[in-house]
Structure formats: C-alpha cells, structure tokens
Design a protein around this motif. Structure first.
Motif, PDB file in Angstrom:
ATOM      1  N   VAL A 156      19.148 -15.489  52.370  1.00  0.00           N
ATOM      2  CA  VAL A 156      19.369 -14.388  53.311  1.00  0.00           C
ATOM      3  C   VAL A 156      18.068 -13.623  53.563  1.00  0.00           C
ATOM      4  N   ASP A 157      17.311 -13.350  52.509  1.00  0.00           N
ATOM      5  CA  ASP A 157      16.056 -12.604  52.677  1.00  0.00           C
ATOM      6  C   ASP A 157      15.079 -13.348  53.581  1.00  0.00           C
ATOM      7  N   ALA A 162      15.808 -15.384  56.025  1.00  0.00           N
ATOM      8  CA  ALA A 162      16.346 -15.669  57.353  1.00  0.00           C
ATOM      9  C   ALA A 162      16.357 -14.422  58.223  1.00  0.00           C
ATOM     10  N   LYS A 163      16.276 -14.634  59.532  1.00  0.00           N
ATOM     11  CA  LYS A 163      16.428 -13.549  60.507  1.00  0.00           C
ATOM     12  C   LYS A 163      17.752 -13.706  61.258  1.00  0.00           C
ATOM     13  N   LYS A 164      17.964 -14.892  61.842  1.00  0.00           N
ATOM     14  CA  LYS A 164      19.198 -15.161  62.581  1.00  0.00           C
ATOM     15  C   LYS A 164      20.115 -16.018  61.707  1.00  0.00           C
ATOM     16  N   ILE A 165      21.330 -15.520  61.464  1.00  0.00           N
ATOM     17  CA  ILE A 165      22.258 -16.193  60.550  1.00  0.00           C
ATOM     18  C   ILE A 165      23.599 -16.403  61.253  1.00  0.00           C
ATOM     19  N   LEU A 197      25.097  -8.095  57.128  1.00  0.00           N
ATOM     20  CA  LEU A 197      23.844  -8.709  57.568  1.00  0.00           C
ATOM     21  C   LEU A 197      23.149  -7.859  58.623  1.00  0.00           C
ATOM     22  N   LYS A 233      19.333  -8.234  59.832  1.00  0.00           N
ATOM     23  CA  LYS A 233      19.461  -9.600  60.328  1.00  0.00           C
ATOM     24  C   LYS A 233      20.172  -9.617  61.691  1.00  0.00           C
ATOM     25  N   GLU A 234      20.168 -10.784  62.325  1.00  0.00           N
ATOM     26  CA  GLU A 234      20.896 -10.982  63.579  1.00  0.00           C
ATOM     27  C   GLU A 234      22.026 -11.977  63.317  1.00  0.00           C
ATOM     28  N   ASP A 253      18.262 -19.429  61.580  1.00  0.00           N
ATOM     29  CA  ASP A 253      17.529 -19.732  60.347  1.00  0.00           C
ATOM     30  C   ASP A 253      18.401 -20.195  59.192  1.00  0.00           C
TER      31      ASP A 253
END
Length: 338
Positions: free
Chosen positions: A14-15, A17-20, A43, A48-49, A80
């Motif tokens: 998670v850390d 990544a930006k888009k999940i 998120l 995050k997105e 991501d």
C-alpha cells in the motif's frame, strides 16, 4: 486484539502504490460492498487513489449503502496494486478472469483480504493473503488491520465496517459473532456510527415490491423437504431469475423463512442460468455447521453456516439436487455422531 503477521507486507504494498483497485467477486453482498467502500475511505485518507471494481452491476438490494454507484465494471489502464475483498476463490472472479483486465491485475501486486473458513486461496496472482477465519465479516478484518497499521478510520469508513459486520453476522445473531465482534461494534458506535439510521436505510430500500411479495408465496408453496424434514430445498428456473432477480435476490428472499420451519436445519436455493450453469446458496441453522463442507463438494466454499457453489460442467439439475439431498443426510448423520 488480533495481530496479523501479513500486515507488514500489506503495508509495504500500500505504501508503495498510488492508484489501487479494490476488487469484489461476481456475487457481491453486503459484506463485500461495505468492505470495499470502507477500504476506499481508508486509502483515500492515506493519500491514495482508490478505484472500485466488480464484474457485475450492483444488485438493487445493496443500494442502501452510499457509494455503491462508484463501483464500476472497468479498471483503469494505469494502477499500481489491487486488493481483492471477501473472497479467496478464483471461481468467484470469473468475469475478471474472462476480461482483458486479468493480465493487468496479475502484473501488479495483489492483496487478498478475506474471512472464509475452509477455503485455501487459489488466486494464482495473489501476493499477500490475509484470511482471518475467526472474523465474522471481512469488514471486521479490515478494522483490525487498520488498528494494527494505524490507518485512519473516518466516520464513513466506520459506518461501512458496521454495515459489513451486520450483513454477514445477520444482525449480530450468527454463531460466528464473537465477543471481539461486539467490542468492535461498541467501539465504532462510540466513534459516531448511527446504527439505527443504517438499519432504517436498509429497510427502506429492501422493502419488496408487491410482485416479489406474491412470488415469495410461490417459492414457499413449492419448497421441498428432504432428509427427514431437516433439509428445505427450492429451485429457481432461468425464466424466474430473469424476471425477479433485478427486483430482489430470490435466495435471501426465502431462506430465512425456510430455516424458520420446524425441524429444518439447512436451506438450499438452486438457480438455473441460461448458459447451463447451476448455482447453490446454502444456509444453516444454529449449530448445524455443514454449509462449507457441502459447498466444497461442488468446488465452492464459504462459512460453516453460509456458503455457495457454482456448477458449470454440464451436470443436470436433477443430479445436483439428488447429490445435495444425499450429502446433507450424510453430513447431518456425521455431525450427530460427534
């Protein structure tokens, strides 16, 4: 409070990544949708997105959960990582598997968050699997994970977690509801969640239209009793599925009443689809813990009290029905011997 050894790997994914993308199975329910919506909030607050995906349209009976309309059947071409909620079974991701998105998802880190007992994760591209069999709902797992990782829980996230728990615990009445579940619910209500408002919204949107009310009577009329009256079974032909499913899912429409029948310990709803597929929804009464074992015979899975399966190998309805009857008798006898 549960401590998950998988939490550090989840945090790393998670850390980084930006888009999940948050993925639900092809049979969304109150737990999967509410869990996805809770993760979306978490998120988002982590910067995050998040994107919400499901291979099918959200059924009408779930539309009391605010945010359901953000779930789409599309996945962005740039993301991501992904998080699959409320399933560890590849068979329940059939729409994703048949889509161009499958290769996109498999090429990125994939987290699975689930709570189904008796199910080994067979998703080949899953990198981290967190399956807490002691939790009554995936929302409970997300809450505990958030506590461990110090993830933010805003009021929307807390509300969705309560909805998730209420859904899979049948309003905190199932045997899977533990003391920990009650403590979590108390903490969330102390945190501002308005449970009566949630229940009122659910009731307002899940009221049945008149034709569904009358259809329920037809289902009751043709419900069969087997295994010395301990099994209640009803089938839904494909024409009825097409007519009534958009208005109300026939399985939850009838199964509670089936289990309220004297002596009935297990309720099965079999559905016929136009492509020859047959699915089974299984629910068990108190202290009858055979649902998952029955579903596993057909390649399905779930809880000891609630599970399902899907048969696509061309077996006839009569063969599946007879196998269900025979297996239920065997499993009930075996349970009685312990």
């Amino acid at each position: 409070m549960s401590v998950y050894p998988e939490s550090e790997k989840i945090k790393q994914v998670v850390d980084a990544a930006k888009k999940i993308v948050i993925i639900q199975a092809d049979n969304p329910d109150g737990d999967s949708l509410a869990s996805a919506l809770a993760l979306e909030q978490i998120l988002g607050d982590l910067g995050k997105e998040p994107y919400l995906y499901c291979g099918i349209d959200m059924p009408d009976y779930l539309k009391h959960l605010p945010g359901w309309d953000r779930v789409t059947k599309d996945i962005p071409n740039q993301f991501d990582a992904s998080i699959i909620v409320d399933t560890s079974a590849i068979v329940l991701l059939e729409k994703l598997e048949a889509s161009p998105y499958r290769s996109w998802v498999a090429a990125k880190p994939v987290i699975v968050i689930d709570h189904h007992a008796g199910v080994e994760c067979d998703i080949p591209y899953a990198n981290v699997v967190l399956n807490d069999n002691a939790a009554v709902a995936t929302g409970q797992v997300i809450y505990l994970l958030a506590q461990q990782l110090h993830w933010p829980l805003n009021l929307h996230a807390k509300t969705h977690i309560v909805s998730s728990i209420l859904s899979d615990s049948l309003g905190l009445t199932s045997e899977g509801t533990t003391a920990q579940t009650y403590r979590i619910m108390a903490d969330l209500i102390d945190g501002g969640v308005d449970r009566p408002a949630l229940e009122e919204a659910r009731r307002a949107l899940t009221k049945m239209p008149e034709q569904i009310f009358r259809y329920k009577a037809k289902l009751i009329e043709r419900t069969e009793l087997h295994a010395e009256g301990k099994l209640a079974l009803v089938s839904i032909p494909r024409d009825e599925l097409m007519e009534y499913s958009p208005l109300y899912n026939p399985a939850p429409l009838i199964q509670a009443d089936m289990l309220q029948t004297e002596n009935v310990q297990i309720a099965i709803v079999l559905k016929h689809y136009k492509d020859g597929k047959i699915t089974g929804s299984i629910r068990c009464g108190y202290n009858t813990k055979i649902a998952a074992e029955l579903a596993q015979h057909f390649g399905g899975g779930g809880h000891a009290y609630a599970s399902g399966f899907k048969v696509t190998d061309g077996r006839s309805f009569d063969e599946i029905k007879q196998t269900c009857i025979e297996l239920v008798s065997q499993l009930l006898n075996k349970q009685g011997d312990h």
